[in-house]
Design a protein around this motif. Structure first.
Motif, PDB file in Angstrom:
ATOM      1  N   VAL A 196      33.314  32.521  26.795  1.00 19.28           N
ATOM      2  CA  VAL A 196      32.752  32.015  28.038  1.00 19.28           C
ATOM      3  C   VAL A 196      33.907  31.586  28.942  1.00 19.28           C
ATOM      4  CG1 VAL A 196      30.620  31.242  26.926  1.00 19.28           C
ATOM      5  CG2 VAL A 196      32.520  29.642  27.200  1.00 19.28           C
ATOM      6  N   PRO A 197      33.711  31.642  30.259  1.00 18.31           N
ATOM      7  CA  PRO A 197      34.781  31.205  31.159  1.00 18.31           C
ATOM      8  C   PRO A 197      34.936  29.691  31.128  1.00 18.31           C
ATOM      9  CG  PRO A 197      32.823  31.763  32.409  1.00 18.31           C
ATOM     10  CD  PRO A 197      32.534  32.148  30.991  1.00 18.31           C
ATOM     11  N   TYR A 257      36.693  36.226  36.445  1.00 13.16           N
ATOM     12  CA  TYR A 257      37.180  37.372  35.692  1.00 13.16           C
ATOM     13  C   TYR A 257      36.804  38.644  36.447  1.00 13.16           C
ATOM     14  CZ  TYR A 257      38.124  34.550  31.526  1.00 13.16           C
ATOM     15  OH  TYR A 257      38.636  33.632  30.645  1.00 13.16           O
ATOM     16  N   ALA A 258      37.750  39.548  36.583  1.00 15.47           N
ATOM     17  CA  ALA A 258      37.464  40.841  37.197  1.00 15.47           C
ATOM     18  C   ALA A 258      36.907  41.783  36.134  1.00 15.47           C
ATOM     19  CB  ALA A 258      38.732  41.433  37.816  1.00 15.47           C
ATOM     20  N   GLY A 259      36.020  42.664  36.543  1.00 13.64           N
ATOM     21  CA  GLY A 259      35.441  43.634  35.615  1.00 13.64           C
ATOM     22  C   GLY A 259      34.098  44.093  36.123  1.00 13.64           C
ATOM     23  N   PHE A 260      33.346  44.775  35.269  1.00 14.55           N
ATOM     24  CA  PHE A 260      32.012  45.190  35.686  1.00 14.55           C
ATOM     25  C   PHE A 260      30.972  44.297  35.018  1.00 14.55           C
ATOM     26  CE2 PHE A 260      32.825  47.811  31.926  1.00 14.55           C
ATOM     27  CZ  PHE A 260      31.630  47.768  31.232  1.00 14.55           C
ATOM     28  N   HIS A 261      29.842  44.143  35.698  1.00  9.86           N
ATOM     29  CA  HIS A 261      28.776  43.265  35.236  1.00  9.86           C
ATOM     30  C   HIS A 261      27.846  44.006  34.275  1.00  9.86           C
ATOM     31  CE1 HIS A 261      29.457  40.194  38.478  1.00  9.86           C
ATOM     32  NE2 HIS A 261      29.950  41.258  39.090  1.00  9.86           N
ATOM     33  N   VAL A 262      27.308  43.278  33.321  1.00 12.34           N
ATOM     34  CA  VAL A 262      26.236  43.780  32.466  1.00 12.34           C
ATOM     35  C   VAL A 262      25.147  42.720  32.411  1.00 12.34           C
ATOM     36  CG1 VAL A 262      25.525  44.463  30.138  1.00 12.34           C
ATOM     37  CG2 VAL A 262      27.724  45.240  31.047  1.00 12.34           C
ATOM     38  N   ARG A 263      23.920  43.150  32.679  1.00  8.39           N
ATOM     39  CA  ARG A 263      22.768  42.249  32.517  1.00  8.39           C
ATOM     40  C   ARG A 263      21.965  42.748  31.313  1.00  8.39           C
ATOM     41  NH1 ARG A 263      20.266  38.019  35.394  1.00  8.39           N
ATOM     42  NH2 ARG A 263      18.234  37.628  34.427  1.00  8.39           N
ATOM     43  N   ASP A 273      23.972  37.297  31.471  1.00  7.27           N
ATOM     44  CA  ASP A 273      24.922  37.849  32.436  1.00  7.27           C
ATOM     45  C   ASP A 273      26.310  37.896  31.811  1.00  7.27           C
ATOM     46  OD1 ASP A 273      23.228  38.291  34.655  1.00  7.27           O
ATOM     47  OD2 ASP A 273      23.224  36.151  35.079  1.00  7.27           O
ATOM     48  N   PHE A 274      26.901  39.100  31.825  1.00  8.61           N
ATOM     49  CA  PHE A 274      28.238  39.293  31.270  1.00  8.61           C
ATOM     50  C   PHE A 274      29.160  39.913  32.315  1.00  8.61           C
ATOM     51  CE2 PHE A 274      25.429  39.671  27.570  1.00  8.61           C
ATOM     52  CZ  PHE A 274      26.034  38.839  26.648  1.00  8.61           C
ATOM     53  N   ILE A 275      30.444  39.634  32.161  1.00  5.00           N
ATOM     54  CA  ILE A 275      31.518  40.394  32.792  1.00  5.00           C
ATOM     55  C   ILE A 275      32.313  41.053  31.665  1.00  5.00           C
ATOM     56  CG2 ILE A 275      33.738  40.238  33.978  1.00  5.00           C
ATOM     57  CD1 ILE A 275      31.615  40.045  35.966  1.00  5.00           C
ATOM     58  N   VAL A 276      32.492  42.359  31.731  1.00  2.00           N
ATOM     59  CA  VAL A 276      33.324  43.048  30.746  1.00  2.00           C
ATOM     60  C   VAL A 276      34.716  43.162  31.343  1.00  2.00           C
ATOM     61  CG1 VAL A 276      33.633  45.113  29.341  1.00  2.00           C
ATOM     62  CG2 VAL A 276      31.315  44.297  29.871  1.00  2.00           C
ATOM     63  N   ARG A 287      36.690  42.969  26.966  1.00  2.00           N
ATOM     64  CA  ARG A 287      36.316  41.653  26.440  1.00  2.00           C
ATOM     65  C   ARG A 287      35.037  41.199  27.132  1.00  2.00           C
ATOM     66  NH1 ARG A 287      39.990  36.171  27.030  1.00  2.00           N
ATOM     67  NH2 ARG A 287      38.993  34.935  25.381  1.00  2.00           N
ATOM     68  N   TRP A 288      34.027  40.828  26.323  1.00  2.84           N
ATOM     69  CA  TRP A 288      32.728  40.437  26.868  1.00  2.84           C
ATOM     70  C   TRP A 288      32.736  38.946  27.168  1.00  2.84           C
ATOM     71  CZ3 TRP A 288      27.999  43.359  27.335  1.00  2.84           C
ATOM     72  CH2 TRP A 288      28.183  44.728  27.108  1.00  2.84           C
ATOM     73  N   ILE A 289      32.627  38.609  28.456  1.00  2.00           N
ATOM     74  CA  ILE A 289      32.608  37.221  28.905  1.00  2.00           C
ATOM     75  C   ILE A 289      31.171  36.886  29.315  1.00  2.00           C
ATOM     76  CG2 ILE A 289      33.615  35.508  30.444  1.00  2.00           C
ATOM     77  CD1 ILE A 289      35.682  36.924  28.703  1.00  2.00           C
ATOM     78  N   CYS A 290      30.548  35.921  28.666  1.00  2.00           N
ATOM     79  CA  CYS A 290      29.175  35.533  28.989  1.00  2.00           C
ATOM     80  C   CYS A 290      29.199  34.451  30.058  1.00  2.00           C
ATOM     81  CB  CYS A 290      28.446  35.039  27.752  1.00  2.00           C
ATOM     82  SG  CYS A 290      26.684  34.754  28.029  1.00  2.00           S
ATOM     83  N   LEU A 291      28.602  34.742  31.203  1.00  2.00           N
ATOM     84  CA  LEU A 291      28.592  33.812  32.326  1.00  2.00           C
ATOM     85  C   LEU A 291      27.454  32.807  32.227  1.00  2.00           C
ATOM     86  CD1 LEU A 291      29.344  36.303  35.240  1.00  2.00           C
ATOM     87  CD2 LEU A 291      30.956  34.996  33.837  1.00  2.00           C
TER      88      LEU A 291
END
Length: 272
Positions: A118-119, A167-173, A229-232, A236-240
């Protein structure tokens, strides 16, 4: 019977009821009608004159995002409804203690950290928001714009907000309901893809390890239906955050496929 309870401003509840009623007995209750046209007593409810006993209700979809505490203290109908949602039925999606989670988000982040990266997150109130590479988001139930403080034109927080490392990256819901799940990836230039033009939404084959961690989190907090909500970021999977009353219809509309709605229907089918 399926009961869908939503506020008048909620867009998901009516669409959900419209889909479910095509396959099963289903009734939509608008929260603002409780005590006027909708009544809850100790044995059942009356909806515009139609009577239903609680024993006939198999599933309740609870879309009430804010408890009207003034009414809760004086209105027996609201008291009976809250009792029904918390303890009266075995299947509630999701119970009030789970759905009323926006002010719970700082604590939620600590629980999410047991399962995901997590951030760095902190709660801010009336403090300068000039830290670079940080994202500001609301913790109220009102939909808000998420973004960098400098981009939003915000210099001070005058009410509680969450501030997270960017975090920069693409989003995944990822949406999970019971054992069913589906995910979309979102490519957008801005921090908040909901307000970005030309954001691209596509089906995403979410790794099973991520799904299993999401299910473990839901089991811990007592959730049946949740949107993650994630940022990859560099694989690395970051859960927002986790949304306990997800506005999933938005993602189906953007991807032009009823992916989440179909999984909801699949899950409901297991009870009939």
């Amino acid at each position: 019977m399926i009961l869908v309870i939503a506020s008048r401003a909620d867009l998901v509840g009516p669409l959900l009821a419209e889909v479910l009623i095509k396959k099963w007995p289903c009734r939509l209750v608008i929260a603002e009608d409780i005590g006027h046209h909708v009544f809850f007593d100790t044995e059942g409810l009356i909806v515009f004159g139609d009577k239903f006993v609680y024993g006939d209700i198999k599933i309740i979809f609870n879309r009430i995002l804010n408890i009207p505490f003034t009414q809760l203290g004086s209105c027996r109908n609201w008291q009976n409804l809250m009792s029904l949602l918390e303890t009266g039925l075995p299947i509630v999606v999701n119970r009030p203690e789970v759905v009323m989670g926006n002010f719970f988000k700082p604590c939620q982040m600590r629980i999410l950290a047991k399962f995901f990266h997590v951030p760095k997150t902190f709660l801010a109130s009336y403090v300068p928001l000039n830290v670079k590479k940080m994202v500001v988001k609301s913790i109220s139930s009102v939909r808000s714009v998420v973004g960098h403080a400098e981009d939003l034109g915000v210099t001070y927080a005058v009410e509680p907000v969450l501030v997270q490392r960017f975090y920069a990256g693409f989003h995944v819901r990822l949406h999970v309901i019971g054992e069913f799940y589906t995910a979309v990836c979102i490519y957008a230039k801005g921090v908040d893809y909901r307000y970005c033009q030309n954001a691209q939404f596509d089906f995403f084959n979410c790794p099973l390890a991520v799904v299993n961690k999401a299910k473990a989190f839901m089991k811990m907090v007592g959730a049946v239906f949740c949107g993650f909500d994630f940022i990859v970021h560099h694989r690395r999977w970051i859960c927002l955050e986790a949304n306990m009353a997800p506005g999933f219809v938005y993602f189906d509309q953007q991807s032009k496929k009823p992916l989440v709605m179909q999984e909801v229907v699949n899950w409901v089918q297991t009870f009939f």
